[in-house]
Design an enzyme around this catalytic site. Structure first.
Site, mmCIF file in Angstrom:
data_model
loop_
_atom_site.group_PDB
_atom_site.id
_atom_site.type_symbol
_atom_site.label_atom_id
_atom_site.label_comp_id
_atom_site.label_asym_id
_atom_site.label_seq_id
_atom_site.Cartn_x
_atom_site.Cartn_y
_atom_site.Cartn_z
ATOM 1 N N THR A 83 0.870 -1.177 0.000
ATOM 2 C CA THR A 83 0.000 0.000 0.000
ATOM 3 C C THR A 83 0.908 1.228 0.000
ATOM 4 O O THR A 83 1.207 1.779 1.064
ATOM 5 C CB THR A 83 -0.932 0.042 1.233
ATOM 6 O OG1 THR A 83 -0.230 -0.504 2.364
ATOM 7 C CG2 THR A 83 -2.200 -0.716 1.017
ATOM 8 N N ARG A 151 3.751 -7.276 11.610
ATOM 9 C CA ARG A 151 4.550 -6.348 12.421
ATOM 10 C C ARG A 151 5.950 -6.898 12.641
ATOM 11 O O ARG A 151 6.482 -6.860 13.751
ATOM 12 C CB ARG A 151 3.852 -6.054 13.744
ATOM 13 C CG ARG A 151 2.795 -7.082 14.133
ATOM 14 C CD ARG A 151 2.524 -7.182 15.585
ATOM 15 N NE ARG A 151 1.916 -5.996 16.176
ATOM 16 C CZ ARG A 151 1.395 -6.005 17.385
ATOM 17 N NH1 ARG A 151 1.348 -7.129 18.087
ATOM 18 N NH2 ARG A 151 0.920 -4.914 17.911
ATOM 19 N N LYS A 203 -2.234 -1.078 14.286
ATOM 20 C CA LYS A 203 -1.009 -1.160 13.480
ATOM 21 C C LYS A 203 -0.474 0.230 13.157
ATOM 22 O O LYS A 203 0.707 0.529 13.324
ATOM 23 C CB LYS A 203 -1.306 -1.923 12.180
ATOM 24 C CG LYS A 203 -0.311 -1.716 11.063
ATOM 25 C CD LYS A 203 1.016 -2.402 11.331
ATOM 26 C CE LYS A 203 2.045 -2.024 10.283
ATOM 27 N NZ LYS A 203 3.277 -2.757 10.391
ATOM 28 N N CYS A 257 7.663 2.384 6.627
ATOM 29 C CA CYS A 257 6.620 2.222 7.646
ATOM 30 C C CYS A 257 6.402 3.521 8.428
ATOM 31 O O CYS A 257 5.359 4.146 8.304
ATOM 32 C CB CYS A 257 6.992 1.094 8.595
ATOM 33 S SG CYS A 257 7.347 -0.419 7.713
ATOM 34 N N LYS A 399 23.805 11.017 13.903
ATOM 35 C CA LYS A 399 23.176 9.873 14.576
ATOM 36 C C LYS A 399 23.731 9.686 15.990
ATOM 37 O O LYS A 399 23.356 8.731 16.670
ATOM 38 C CB LYS A 399 23.403 8.587 13.773
ATOM 39 C CG LYS A 399 22.696 8.529 12.431
ATOM 40 C CD LYS A 399 21.171 8.570 12.528
ATOM 41 C CE LYS A 399 20.576 7.327 13.126
ATOM 42 N NZ LYS A 399 19.098 7.377 13.118
HETATM 43 N N1 SAJ Z 1 14.708 6.577 14.283
HETATM 44 C C1 SAJ Z 1 15.115 7.780 14.885
HETATM 45 N N2 SAJ Z 1 15.155 7.830 16.246
HETATM 46 C C2 SAJ Z 1 14.816 6.774 17.037
HETATM 47 C C3 SAJ Z 1 14.413 5.565 16.418
HETATM 48 C C4 SAJ Z 1 14.359 5.488 15.037
HETATM 49 O O1 SAJ Z 1 15.414 8.779 14.225
HETATM 50 O O2 SAJ Z 1 14.879 6.934 18.270
HETATM 51 C C5 SAJ Z 1 14.595 6.500 12.811
HETATM 52 C C6 SAJ Z 1 15.496 5.462 12.158
HETATM 53 O O3 SAJ Z 1 16.784 5.963 11.941
HETATM 54 C C7 SAJ Z 1 14.737 5.217 10.856
HETATM 55 C C8 SAJ Z 1 13.280 5.352 11.258
HETATM 56 O O4 SAJ Z 1 13.291 6.053 12.486
HETATM 57 O O5 SAJ Z 1 15.032 6.185 9.879
HETATM 58 C C9 SAJ Z 1 12.493 4.037 11.370
HETATM 59 O O6 SAJ Z 1 13.248 3.016 11.992
HETATM 60 P P1 SAJ Z 1 12.634 1.911 12.992
HETATM 61 O O7 SAJ Z 1 13.689 0.944 13.282
HETATM 62 O O8 SAJ Z 1 12.019 2.564 14.146
HETATM 63 O O9 SAJ Z 1 11.402 1.280 12.197
HETATM 64 P P2 SAJ Z 1 11.199 0.388 10.871
HETATM 65 O O10 SAJ Z 1 10.483 1.293 9.894
HETATM 66 O O11 SAJ Z 1 12.408 -0.306 10.400
HETATM 67 O O12 SAJ Z 1 10.173 -0.739 11.414
HETATM 68 C C10 SAJ Z 1 8.956 -0.384 12.035
HETATM 69 C C11 SAJ Z 1 8.795 -1.204 13.306
HETATM 70 N N3 SAJ Z 1 7.745 -0.611 14.120
HETATM 71 C C12 SAJ Z 1 7.952 -0.271 15.397
HETATM 72 O O13 SAJ Z 1 8.993 -0.389 15.972
HETATM 73 C C13 SAJ Z 1 6.765 0.313 16.106
HETATM 74 C C14 SAJ Z 1 8.514 -2.659 12.944
HETATM 75 O O14 SAJ Z 1 8.197 -3.406 14.088
HETATM 76 C C15 SAJ Z 1 7.339 -2.769 11.961
HETATM 77 O O15 SAJ Z 1 7.171 -4.089 11.532
HETATM 78 C C16 SAJ Z 1 7.626 -1.936 10.734
HETATM 79 O O16 SAJ Z 1 7.879 -0.584 11.158
HETATM 80 C C17 SAJ Z 1 6.419 -2.031 9.802
HETATM 81 O O17 SAJ Z 1 6.443 -2.857 8.863
HETATM 82 O O18 SAJ Z 1 5.440 -1.359 10.031
#
Ligand code: SAJ
Length: 432
Positions: A83, A151, A203, A257, A399
């Protein structure tokens, strides 16, 4: 044993098909991509995921999983198609719509239809159910419709598909139970039952929670820069409170996501979803904030040589989707004053539309290194190697991951602590 037809053999659909096949179900996997179908029928896959090639080979060889371009009759249909978002940030549910339409001719009374794709709230009621009704079935009586959002985290998909708690929301109570029972046959985690719209919202709120909290950390970073405070220290100390968990600031939020799902809520309730929209805006503003600092740092250099480190949306992966690092690199490359080298040990040249450099090439004669991704390689940079090769040894770590310490020969700026940020000076005069 029940037969399941899984529509969409991508990062989620294929592992899902493999996990059910391994548990003994008869699976037909459907995809519109001919190459995916042909390769899968030979036991081969085209996506990367730990352990998946082995499981797929095993279940294809055992005759439990085969692929087809068209859906066919089954007891259960699982729809797992993308999506994406439109230019205007609204959800594109066309793939969900066409997958449902493709399934309908094969439907029989008593079948279970589960949508795993991430969808805006009310999509099960307003998009999926009407297609079933048009086909002559009562979506609340004849078939069982449910949403069960995935998830899982890439790299751990086969484990998390089995061990994570799942949320199942049906159009009716009976549909919920029927769909939940399908998952209970392979999931060792809890399978929680609710209604469709609640499952859709939970979600989306999981990823929105993270996006909003990251926006708060990014806003703190901007406030800290104005007030001369170290945001990293503030976060570290505040998080010692047992009920506080401020997230980490950075160059923006990427991935398919967190950077996407909050818009699905905004689209459906724009007048109410104010904080959610503002958080998206704050996170989207971070690339420009990073560039502002790069401009300040290099203001007194004639043709500053800049090494940009890291392109992926998070550390130790090769995924550049929606990555804020890409936006930063493209904007820095577009500035004719800058002499730019881009380096990412996890990304191949064909993934991006600009040339990549080796570590050595990138640091040689550089005035500034900007770290944009927290890869392990950048957490363990050797200060002496940088000092020896760089022209002016200045690091801007967006970072807060490098572990480099400020010392006489090395200047380290971190995104949350810009109090002492000053233009880089060179000993030689810049004009003449
Ligand atoms: N990020 C920050 N600061 C933080 C944490 C993350 O800037 O404190 C940034 C990361 O660098 C990155 C982005 O956020 O650019 C997303 O990274 P992430 O690791 O938080 O998430 P995703 O997109 O890899 O995966 C998420 C997960 N959701 C949650 O943790 C609530 C995963 O469990 C889901 O399966 C996935 O989204 C999804 O498919 O929806």
């Amino acid at each position: 044993m029940q037969k399941i037809c899984v529509v969409g053999l991508g990062y989620i659909g294929l592992p899902t098909a493999a996990v059910f096949a391994r548990a003994g179900f008869d699976i037909v996997g459907v995809d519109v991509n001919k190459q995916v179908v042909e390769r899968l029928n030979k036991g081969e896959i085209i996506i990367e995921e730990v352990g998946l090639p082995e499981v797929v080979k095993e279940v294809v060889d055992a005759g439990k999983l085969r692929a087809s371009l068209e859906p066919e009759a089954a007891d259960v249909f699982i729809i797992s198609v993308p999506t994406p978002i439109h230019e205007d940030c609204t959800a594109n549910v066309e793939y969900v719509r066409s997958a449902t339409k493709a399934v309908v001719p094969h439907l029989e009374k008593g079948n279970v239809i589960i949508v795993e794709s991430t969808i805006p709230p009310r999509t099960m009621d307003d998009v999926v159910a009407p297609i079933i009704r048009e086909a002559g079935f009562d979506p609340e009586k004849d078939v069982y419709l449910a949403h069960c959002p995935e998830r899982v985290l890439p790299g751990r998909i086969l484990i998390e598909l089995v061990e994570n708690t799942r949320i199942v929301g049906g159009l009716t109570k009976e549909a919920t139970t029927k769909a939940a029972d399908v998952y209970r046959q392979v999931v060792t985690g809890e399978v929680l039952e609710t209604e469709a719209v609640t499952a859709e919202m939970s979600k989306l709120m999981e990823n929105t929670f993270r996006d909003v909290n990251i926006a708060l950390a990014n806003e703190l970073t901007k406030i800290a820069a104005r007030l001369g405070v170290d945001a990293h220290k503030v976060i570290e100390l505040a998080n010692r409170h047992p009920r506080v968990n401020i997230h980490q600031p950075g160059p923006g939020v990427g991935g398919h996501c967190l950077a996407v799902d909050p818009y699905f809520i905004v689209e459906k309730a724009p007048e109410e979803a104010l904080m959610i929209q503002l958080s998206r805006d704050i996170n989207n503003s971070m690339p420009d904030f990073v560039i502002e600092q790069i401009i300040k740092l290099t203001a007194e250099l004639k043709e500053p040589r800049i090494a940009l480190f890291g392109l992926t949306y998070k550390g130790n992966i090769d995924d550049v989707r929606e990555s804020p690092a890409i936006e930063i690199v493209e904007k820095v490359l577009a500035n004719p004053r800058f002499d730019v080298r881009v380096h990412d040990p996890h990304v191949r040249n064909e993934q991006v539309p600009f040339p990549l450099s080796s570590f050595e090439e990138a640091i040689t004669d550089a005035n500034l290194i900007v770290i944009l991704t927290d890869h392990n390689e950048f957490k363990a940079l050797d200060p002496q190697a940088l000092i020896a090769k760089m022209d002016t040894s200045v690091i801007f770590d967006t970072k807060n991951c490098s572990g480099l310490e400020q010392e006489a020969a090395l200047t380290v700026h971190r995104i949350g602590d810009l109090t002492n940020l000053q233009a880089i000076h060179v000993n030689k005069p810049i004009n003449n």
